[in-house]
Scaffold this motif. Structure first.
Motif, PDB file in Angstrom:
ATOM      1  N   ASP A 242       0.889  -1.283   0.073  1.00 16.57           N
ATOM      2  CA  ASP A 242       0.035   0.067   0.167  1.00 16.57           C
ATOM      3  C   ASP A 242       1.055   1.232  -0.148  1.00 16.57           C
ATOM      4  O   ASP A 242       1.770   1.160   0.879  1.00 16.57           O
ATOM      5  N   PRO A 243       0.435   2.325  -0.963  1.00 15.36           N
ATOM      6  CA  PRO A 243       1.382   3.280  -1.092  1.00 15.36           C
ATOM      7  C   PRO A 243       1.711   4.285   0.443  1.00 15.36           C
ATOM      8  O   PRO A 243       2.720   4.722   0.416  1.00 15.36           O
ATOM      9  N   LEU A 244       0.868   3.935   1.124  1.00 17.12           N
ATOM     10  CA  LEU A 244       0.986   4.914   2.464  1.00 17.12           C
ATOM     11  C   LEU A 244       1.459   3.757   3.617  1.00 17.12           C
ATOM     12  O   LEU A 244       1.666   4.759   4.865  1.00 17.12           O
ATOM     13  N   ASP A 245       1.678   2.715   3.387  1.00 14.79           N
ATOM     14  CA  ASP A 245       2.433   2.108   4.267  1.00 14.79           C
ATOM     15  C   ASP A 245       3.909   2.155   4.180  1.00 14.79           C
ATOM     16  O   ASP A 245       4.747   1.241   3.627  1.00 14.79           O
ATOM     17  N   TYR A 246       4.428   3.061   4.961  1.00 11.70           N
ATOM     18  CA  TYR A 246       5.863   3.340   4.708  1.00 11.70           C
ATOM     19  C   TYR A 246       6.690   2.316   5.402  1.00 11.70           C
ATOM     20  O   TYR A 246       7.824   1.986   5.194  1.00 11.70           O
ATOM     21  N   GLU A 247       6.229   1.839   6.443  1.00 12.89           N
ATOM     22  CA  GLU A 247       7.007   0.890   7.203  1.00 12.89           C
ATOM     23  C   GLU A 247       7.146  -0.408   6.457  1.00 12.89           C
ATOM     24  O   GLU A 247       8.329  -1.200   6.543  1.00 12.89           O
ATOM     25  N   ALA A 248       6.077  -0.939   5.928  1.00 18.34           N
ATOM     26  CA  ALA A 248       6.075  -2.294   5.110  1.00 18.34           C
ATOM     27  C   ALA A 248       7.238  -1.972   3.759  1.00 18.34           C
ATOM     28  O   ALA A 248       7.923  -2.913   3.568  1.00 18.34           O
ATOM     29  N   GLN A 249       7.055  -0.666   3.280  1.00 16.58           N
ATOM     30  CA  GLN A 249       7.723  -0.398   2.035  1.00 16.58           C
ATOM     31  C   GLN A 249       9.261  -0.422   2.551  1.00 16.58           C
ATOM     32  O   GLN A 249      10.114  -1.036   2.000  1.00 16.58           O
ATOM     33  N   ALA A 250       9.462   0.131   3.776  1.00 19.31           N
ATOM     34  CA  ALA A 250      10.911  -0.028   4.478  1.00 19.31           C
ATOM     35  C   ALA A 250      11.516  -1.456   4.585  1.00 19.31           C
ATOM     36  O   ALA A 250      12.586  -1.729   4.309  1.00 19.31           O
ATOM     37  N   ASP A 251      10.465  -2.252   5.089  1.00 19.70           N
ATOM     38  CA  ASP A 251      10.862  -3.481   5.266  1.00 19.70           C
ATOM     39  C   ASP A 251      11.154  -4.396   4.158  1.00 19.70           C
ATOM     40  O   ASP A 251      11.947  -5.219   4.080  1.00 19.70           O
ATOM     41  N   VAL A 252      10.528  -4.124   2.973  1.00 20.46           N
ATOM     42  CA  VAL A 252      10.441  -4.837   1.646  1.00 20.46           C
ATOM     43  C   VAL A 252      12.183  -4.170   1.273  1.00 20.46           C
ATOM     44  O   VAL A 252      13.145  -5.128   0.716  1.00 20.46           O
ATOM     45  N   ALA A 253      12.286  -2.818   1.414  1.00 23.66           N
ATOM     46  CA  ALA A 253      13.700  -2.359   0.846  1.00 23.66           C
ATOM     47  C   ALA A 253      14.784  -3.105   1.779  1.00 23.66           C
ATOM     48  O   ALA A 253      15.958  -3.538   1.207  1.00 23.66           O
ATOM     49  N   ALA A 254      14.406  -3.751   2.893  1.00 21.58           N
ATOM     50  CA  ALA A 254      15.595  -4.182   3.789  1.00 21.58           C
ATOM     51  C   ALA A 254      16.017  -5.477   3.415  1.00 21.58           C
ATOM     52  O   ALA A 254      17.160  -5.891   3.376  1.00 21.58           O
ATOM     53  N   VAL A 255      15.208  -6.206   2.479  1.00 23.82           N
ATOM     54  CA  VAL A 255      15.364  -7.507   2.000  1.00 23.82           C
ATOM     55  C   VAL A 255      15.746  -7.653   0.518  1.00 23.82           C
ATOM     56  O   VAL A 255      15.869  -8.529   0.100  1.00 23.82           O
ATOM     57  N   TYR A 256      15.343  -6.392  -0.225  1.00 25.06           N
ATOM     58  CA  TYR A 256      15.299  -6.341  -1.637  1.00 25.06           C
ATOM     59  C   TYR A 256      16.672  -5.488  -1.939  1.00 25.06           C
ATOM     60  O   TYR A 256      16.359  -4.249  -1.964  1.00 25.06           O
ATOM     61  N   ALA A 257      17.826  -6.067  -2.472  1.00 20.40           N
ATOM     62  CA  ALA A 257      18.850  -4.871  -2.558  1.00 20.40           C
ATOM     63  C   ALA A 257      18.853  -4.464  -4.052  1.00 20.40           C
ATOM     64  O   ALA A 257      19.548  -3.349  -4.286  1.00 20.40           O
ATOM     65  N   LYS A 258      18.062  -4.915  -4.758  1.00 18.59           N
ATOM     66  CA  LYS A 258      17.968  -4.323  -6.177  1.00 18.59           C
ATOM     67  C   LYS A 258      16.723  -2.953  -6.393  1.00 18.59           C
ATOM     68  O   LYS A 258      16.093  -2.848  -5.159  1.00 18.59           O
ATOM     69  N   PRO A 259      16.659  -2.501  -7.402  1.00 16.98           N
ATOM     70  CA  PRO A 259      15.941  -1.208  -7.502  1.00 16.98           C
ATOM     71  C   PRO A 259      14.531  -1.427  -7.147  1.00 16.98           C
ATOM     72  O   PRO A 259      13.794  -2.292  -7.634  1.00 16.98           O
ATOM     73  N   LEU A 260      13.683  -0.317  -6.280  1.00 18.55           N
ATOM     74  CA  LEU A 260      12.363  -0.490  -6.038  1.00 18.55           C
ATOM     75  C   LEU A 260      11.779   0.932  -6.679  1.00 18.55           C
ATOM     76  O   LEU A 260      12.665   1.866  -6.864  1.00 18.55           O
ATOM     77  N   ALA A 261      10.623   0.923  -6.899  1.00 14.65           N
ATOM     78  CA  ALA A 261       9.878   2.134  -7.539  1.00 14.65           C
ATOM     79  C   ALA A 261       8.685   2.194  -6.852  1.00 14.65           C
ATOM     80  O   ALA A 261       7.753   1.484  -6.488  1.00 14.65           O
ATOM     81  N   THR A 262       8.147   3.634  -6.579  1.00 16.80           N
ATOM     82  CA  THR A 262       6.979   3.789  -5.897  1.00 16.80           C
ATOM     83  C   THR A 262       6.655   5.175  -5.992  1.00 16.80           C
ATOM     84  O   THR A 262       7.353   6.040  -6.351  1.00 16.80           O
ATOM     85  N   GLY A 263       5.404   5.729  -5.619  1.00 15.26           N
ATOM     86  CA  GLY A 263       5.169   7.154  -5.507  1.00 15.26           C
ATOM     87  C   GLY A 263       3.902   7.677  -6.291  1.00 15.26           C
ATOM     88  O   GLY A 263       3.524   8.532  -6.177  1.00 15.26           O
ATOM     89  N   GLU A 264       3.466   6.795  -7.522  1.00 15.21           N
ATOM     90  CA  GLU A 264       2.654   7.317  -8.294  1.00 15.21           C
ATOM     91  C   GLU A 264       1.242   7.482  -7.637  1.00 15.21           C
ATOM     92  O   GLU A 264       0.246   8.281  -7.882  1.00 15.21           O
ATOM     93  N   ASN A 265       0.928   6.930  -6.362  1.00 16.30           N
ATOM     94  CA  ASN A 265      -0.214   7.180  -5.592  1.00 16.30           C
ATOM     95  C   ASN A 265      -0.281   7.938  -4.293  1.00 16.30           C
ATOM     96  O   ASN A 265      -0.936   7.840  -3.276  1.00 16.30           O
TER      97      ASN A 265
END
Length: 388
Positions: A242-265
């Motif tokens: 979910d675009p407003l779940d910043y904590e979950a986004q950070a958790d994904v970034a912690a395990v995914y070393a390659k590029p992420l993208a978000t922000g359109e919503n």
């Protein structure tokens, strides 16, 4: 000078396609025309705007609140210091008068659509392409005449299998795109991995695939996908949660070393700032997709770019969502990293002016006044019908 009239029409951009979260069978958008009393070549200057796909038309909100504020304002209060052109910032303040902070939802789309039309009019009155005007006013006076674009598609469609997906992606590559995007999250993980591998197998040197979950996953599923996707060399893994779940986004970034993208919503500078503060994104590898047409327009987007710079992010990490020519002009004028493109979908609003071709993943900006809508004949016909 003054704004004589503002017109709005809600139009369908319906399609049988779906992503992981919504289908587009009833999708609409708002098309607006801001008609001025300034004449060029014997005709009134008209600025046009429309909102991006994924959010619906906002005609009633415009007619009930936003447009009356503009038309009730004193004409001189909407002009720049020369008195010969509109001032988008002053008009933005008028549009947002008596609006409480927060709640950046549908009104941001209404304001963003009108803001697009206002900037189109401003650049036309100046007799310049918008991207050159932006480079002069807010950039380094040297616009990027070539802009990276990627082909967005790969939606789930009834009756279309793996070969249909491959055929679609090949058509984009044949048209000069080097990066293509496909949807994930609308099928089981194993099936999504089959779709990913089918596209990756057809790519050559210098070509890449991005995938987009459209915010579908909870934290656990997003991480499960992240672990599986880590085996591939993807251009990015987009909007896993979910675009407003910043904590979950950070958790994904912690395990995914390659590029992420978000922000359109995310539809405001404040929401974008929270993403930067708490989303765990990395300014050296991740991508930001804020879309001015959905987020209060270019006036707000300029604030967002300033915020990013203050937080150590380069504008070159922004590749906006939406596939429209407004973001294309912003990318060229202000040094963004590129722009999304819909070669076949959401027509006539997606795509480029006639004759503009993609070459090795880049397009060359046409020298057209304003945003350049007049150069896309099928789109301009619809716009003319509204302003006639």
């Amino acid at each position: 000078m003054r704004i004589v009239e503002i017109r709005e029409e809600t139009l369908p951009i319906s399609s049988s396609i779906r992503n992981a979260f919504i289908d587009f069978t009833k999708m609409t958008l708002s098309l607006v025309a801001v008609i001025t009393d300034v004449e060029r070549d014997g005709k009134p200057v008209v600025g046009y705007g429309f909102n991006s796909n994924g959010r619906y038309g906002q005609g009633s909100l415009m007619r009930e609140r936003i447009v009356p504020r503009i038309m009730e304002a004193r004409p001189e209060d909407l002009l720049d210091e020369t008195g010969d052109n509109l001032d988008p910032s002053l008009i933005w303040d008028v549009m947002m008068a008596n609006e409480k902070p927060g709640g950046h939802g549908e009104r941001s789309v209404a304001v963003g659509t009108l803001d697009m039309a206002i900037w189109d009019a401003v650049a036309k009155i100046e007799g310049k392409p918008l991207f050159r005007l932006l480079a002069e006013r807010y950039g380094n006076n040297q616009p990027d005449n070539k802009v990276f674009v990627y082909a967005a598609g790969g939606y789930y469609q009834p009756g279309r299998g793996i070969q249909g997906l491959r055929d679609e992606m090949q058509s984009y590559l044949d048209r000069g795109y080097t990066t293509v995007k496909a949807k994930i999250g609308g099928a089981p993980l194993a099936e999504d991995l089959q779709r990913i591998e089918a596209v990756l197998d057809m790519l050559g040197p210098g070509q890449s695939l991005a995938v987009d979950a459209n915010g579908r996953f909870d934290r656990k599923t997003a991480i499960e996908y992240a672990e599986a996707l880590s085996a591939y060399d993807l251009f990015w893994y987009e909007e896993p949660v979910d675009p407003l779940d910043y904590e979950a986004q950070a958790d994904v970034a912690a395990v995914y070393a390659k590029p992420l993208a978000t922000g359109e919503n995310l539809f405001s500078m404040q929401d974008a700032r929270n993403l930067i503060r708490y989303g765990g994104l990395r300014p050296d590898k991740d991508w930001l997709q804020f879309d001015c047409a959905l987020s209060y327009g270019l006036v707000e987007y300029l604030r967002t770019l300033s915020m990013l710079e203050e937080n150590g992010w380069s504008a070159s990490r922004c590749i906006p969502h939406g596939g429209h020519q407004m973001s294309l002009n912003i990318a060229a004028g202000l040094g963004l990293g590129g722009n999304e493109s819909y070669p076949d979908l959401f027509q006539p609003f997606g795509g480029f002016p006639d004759g503009v071709a993609v070459e090795n993943g880049y397009i060359t900006m046409p020298d057209l006044p304003g945003i350049g809508f007049e150069g896309k004949s099928d789109l301009y016909k619809v716009m003319q019908d509204l302003s006639a």
